[in-house]
Structures are given as C-alpha cells and as structure tokens.
Write an enzyme that holds these catalytic residues in place. Sequence first.
Site, PDB file in Angstrom:
ATOM      1  N   PRO A  96       0.846  -1.388  -0.330  1.00 14.95           N
ATOM      2  CA  PRO A  96       0.220   0.444  -0.240  1.00 14.95           C
ATOM      3  C   PRO A  96       0.542   1.371  -0.293  1.00 14.95           C
ATOM      4  CG  PRO A  96      -0.173  -0.429   1.688  1.00 14.95           C
ATOM      5  CD  PRO A  96       0.783  -2.182   1.227  1.00 14.95           C
ATOM      6  N   CYS A  97       1.555   1.960  -1.127  1.00 15.87           N
ATOM      7  CA  CYS A  97       2.193   2.748  -1.251  1.00 15.87           C
ATOM      8  C   CYS A  97       1.454   3.770  -1.334  1.00 15.87           C
ATOM      9  CB  CYS A  97       3.039   2.568  -2.093  1.00 15.87           C
ATOM     10  SG  CYS A  97       2.456   2.722  -4.079  1.00 15.87           S
ATOM     11  N   HIS A  98      -0.156   3.887  -1.701  1.00 16.56           N
ATOM     12  CA  HIS A  98      -0.867   5.171  -1.385  1.00 16.56           C
ATOM     13  C   HIS A  98      -1.105   5.550   0.100  1.00 16.56           C
ATOM     14  CE1 HIS A  98      -3.394   1.322  -1.050  1.00 16.56           C
ATOM     15  NE2 HIS A  98      -4.159   1.440  -0.416  1.00 16.56           N
TER      16      HIS A  98
END
Length: 297
Positions: A263-265
């Site tokens: 989950p780089c967001h």
Amino acid sequence: MPAAAEFASVAPGSDYDTVRRVLAYITENWRAQPTIETIAGAAGATPTDIHHLFRRWCGLTPKAFLQAITLYHAKNLLGASASVLDTALEVGLSGPGRLHDLFVTHEAMSPGEWKAGGGGLSLSYGFHPSPFGEALIVTTPRGLAGLGWVSDGLDGGKVVGGRAEALADMMRRWPHAQYRFDPQATAPYAARIFDPKAWSAETPLRVVLIGTDFEVRVWQTLLKIPVGRATTYGDVACHIGKPSASRAVGMAVGKNPISFVVPCHRVIGKSGALTGYHWGLTRKRAILGWEAGQTAG
DNA sequence: TATTATCGCGGAT
DNA sequence: ATCCGCGATAATA
C-alpha cells in the site's frame, strides 16, 4: 450512463470512470468551492446519480467521500500517537507479513538472485477490471510480482494511457524477464485482491518482492500499514533504522511494483499532502477514499 | 555526478 | 496562514 460512453477507452460506464472525472474536476477547481451540482454537471451526471454512485462504490455519501480526501482528513489518517507503524505492531498480530488486512505473505528476491538465476523465470500477465480502473497483473509461479493500472485518459490535464503503456512500464522494471500473456493465470489474483470479502487469513496472498535490499525493506514496512491509516516517508525511514533517509524512502516507495497490495498509497507527506503517486494522484485519492468507506462500515 | 513521490527552516507574501 | 527557496540528506542510474 450516456456520458460514460464517450470514454470508451476503458471500462465504459464503470463506477471508477465517473469517480475519476469527479476527482479530476475537484482537484482542478477546488479553489472555486464548487457545489455538488456543479461537480455532477462537470462529470456528466446528476447529483442523484453521484449520490448513488458513491454509496455503491465505497459506501460513503458524496459529502463524506469529499471530506475523506481533504488535507484535514489525511492528517487524521496519520494518527495522533507516535507512529502508525508502531501501533500496528502493538496490536500483537502474530507473524510478520499478516499485518496487512489482505493477509499477505511475502518473500524477497534480491537483484543478484534475480539476475543470476533468473534465466528461466517467466512472468504471466493479464488485464482485469477493478474498482480503480483496469488493472495489469503480473505473476510468477511463486506469487504476485506486479500490479499496475491502465490509465484511462486524463490525469491532472496530462493525457496518458493504454494497455501497451501500462505493460511497457511494468517491463521496464525487469527488462530481462520473459513475459507471457496468460489471463487465466492472473485472473484468480484479481478476484482475490479486489474483493474484500475474499480476504482471508487462512489462504494468504503470496507476493514476491523484487528489488534492491533497501527497496525490499521499505516495501516490507508498507505492508504493516493497516487499511484506513497512513504514515509518512519520515516514519518509514525511522522504522528501517535510517531516520534521515526520508527522501531515499520516497524514491523507493515510488518504485513499488505491486500497487494497492503493497500500500504505497498510504504513505503521504508529513504535512498531510499526498505528494505523489506513480499511477496518478487522482488514483491515490480514489483509493484512499474507497478505503475510508471500507473502514467506516 | 545528478536525479528524486522529503523535511524543516526562515523570509516574503 | 501559505508559499517559495534553500540546504542537508540517502540511495540509484
């Protein structure tokens, strides 16, 4: 529905197609404080359509959704206490790698191993619909290696897109691999990943992290951020024992090949600003808004 | 060497 | 309040 037909390039009429236009309009016109009527008109829908759309898509009313993507809310995602990463560990979940709500087990593949023994390694890829547009999924026999998005038109006024570009972007990451179009191999991953009801601890999703040691350590850290929370580049840097490396972390986060699953967001600037996203800031907003709906229920 | 999806600091709006 | 410019900083191509 009729307006959506004009955007026939990808998933015509899909929920995300309209969400994307709403978000694009808001990002470009937020200074004018547009009303919901104005926003709906710009997106080619009625306010009632918009209301139903957001309820169906993420479980939030339009008002709640818009609030969820504001800077104020982004700051709340960061949490009042020290670090989201630390609190995630305090919850006492058993093993490393099952902290993510998707229940991911991960293994790392170093560049050395990848280059030396990678001669026979072949990657399967396929395109599948998702709540955030059409997804490109890349797998190895050992698990998921890549997940990207087919851009569907405009983002921030810039024209981008197409399956070919999405695939080229992915191939740039591992130029020496063999790629095989095999949607049957990738379809089960799409079904699992984008259906929260299919997330289960009993059959964890296997992912393979291919990158430098530093990148892999950063990506492993991202897997510890829970749904509906966020952390900062500086916090990630602290977590891997290099408090001053926030900038280098930003670079590694940006190279994450497995969007959404890793989950780089959920990494944003310390100010609460979203700062950047490889597949477009509009999509980062959409994913964070959608996740706000998942945790609200 | 020259890039960053950073951060925090002043100083000018 | 907000916004720029700057330097420090760590990892890549």
